[in-house]
Design a protein around this motif. Structure first.
Motif, PDB file in Angstrom:
ATOM      1  N   LEU A 147       0.832  -1.200   0.000  1.00 16.77           N
ATOM      2  CA  LEU A 147       0.000   0.000   0.000  1.00 16.77           C
ATOM      3  C   LEU A 147       0.868   1.252   0.000  1.00 16.77           C
ATOM      4  O   LEU A 147       0.561   2.228  -0.686  1.00 16.77           O
ATOM      5  N   GLU A 148       1.973   1.215   0.719  1.00 20.88           N
ATOM      6  CA  GLU A 148       2.898   2.355   0.716  1.00 20.88           C
ATOM      7  C   GLU A 148       3.486   2.563  -0.668  1.00 20.88           C
ATOM      8  O   GLU A 148       3.590   3.693  -1.151  1.00 20.88           O
ATOM      9  N   ARG A 149       3.856   1.482  -1.350  1.00 19.90           N
ATOM     10  CA  ARG A 149       4.394   1.597  -2.715  1.00 19.90           C
ATOM     11  C   ARG A 149       3.352   2.197  -3.660  1.00 19.90           C
ATOM     12  O   ARG A 149       3.665   3.049  -4.486  1.00 19.90           O
ATOM     13  N   VAL A 150       2.107   1.749  -3.547  1.00 16.74           N
ATOM     14  CA  VAL A 150       1.028   2.299  -4.374  1.00 16.74           C
ATOM     15  C   VAL A 150       0.869   3.792  -4.080  1.00 16.74           C
ATOM     16  O   VAL A 150       0.729   4.602  -5.000  1.00 16.74           O
ATOM     17  N   PHE A 151       0.908   4.153  -2.809  1.00 18.63           N
ATOM     18  CA  PHE A 151       0.773   5.558  -2.421  1.00 18.63           C
ATOM     19  C   PHE A 151       1.872   6.410  -3.039  1.00 18.63           C
ATOM     20  O   PHE A 151       1.597   7.443  -3.660  1.00 18.63           O
ATOM     21  N   VAL A 152       3.115   5.993  -2.890  1.00 16.27           N
ATOM     22  CA  VAL A 152       4.235   6.776  -3.417  1.00 16.27           C
ATOM     23  C   VAL A 152       4.162   6.856  -4.940  1.00 16.27           C
ATOM     24  O   VAL A 152       4.300   7.936  -5.523  1.00 16.27           O
TER      25      VAL A 152
END
Length: 127
Positions: free
Chosen positions: A55-60
């Motif tokens: 989810l963090e990768r998608v956010f960034v």
């Protein structure tokens, strides 16, 4: 036709302004800028497929890079007078400093996380 007394008129104007601010500014901005809403939509899209790191990768990748949210914020804060950009460098204006002071004060009243309005000193880079 009956005349409206001053206090009723002031109350009606204040109520009208409050509704307009709520429905024309606060709600649209909340949904347009909400990281929570963005994350919920991505979780819905990939239900059960993401862990916290994914989810963090998608956010960034999507929110910060693809949607160019930093550029968007620089443009809006420059237009609103909170920052100025000179030779590519971003400077805070007195108005921006006052906004932060107000945010710190109001955040303190409600026990908000101070990390959003008070940044730590930059780490030494050794250069």
């Amino acid at each position: 036709m009956a005349a409206i007394d001053l206090s009723t008129g002031i109350g009606a104007v204040a109520l009208s302004l409050a509704f307009n601010i709520s429905f024309l500014i606060v709600f649209p901005v909340t949904f347009d800028r909400s990281i929570t809403m963005f994350l919920l939509a991505r979780i819905e899209r990939q239900d059960g497929q993401l862990d916290a790191q994914g989810l963090e990768r998608v956010f960034v990748r999507e929110y910060l890079s693809d949607m160019r949210q930093i550029d968007r914020r620089i443009a809006e804060q420059s237009l609103s007078g909170n920052i100025r950009v000179e030779q590519g460098r971003i400077h805070i204006t007195p108005q921006g400093q006052q906004l932060l002071r107000s945010g710190r004060m109001i955040g303190g009243w409600f026990g908000a996380d101070p990390r959003f309005v008070s940044a730590p000193a930059p780490a030494a880079t050794g250069h």
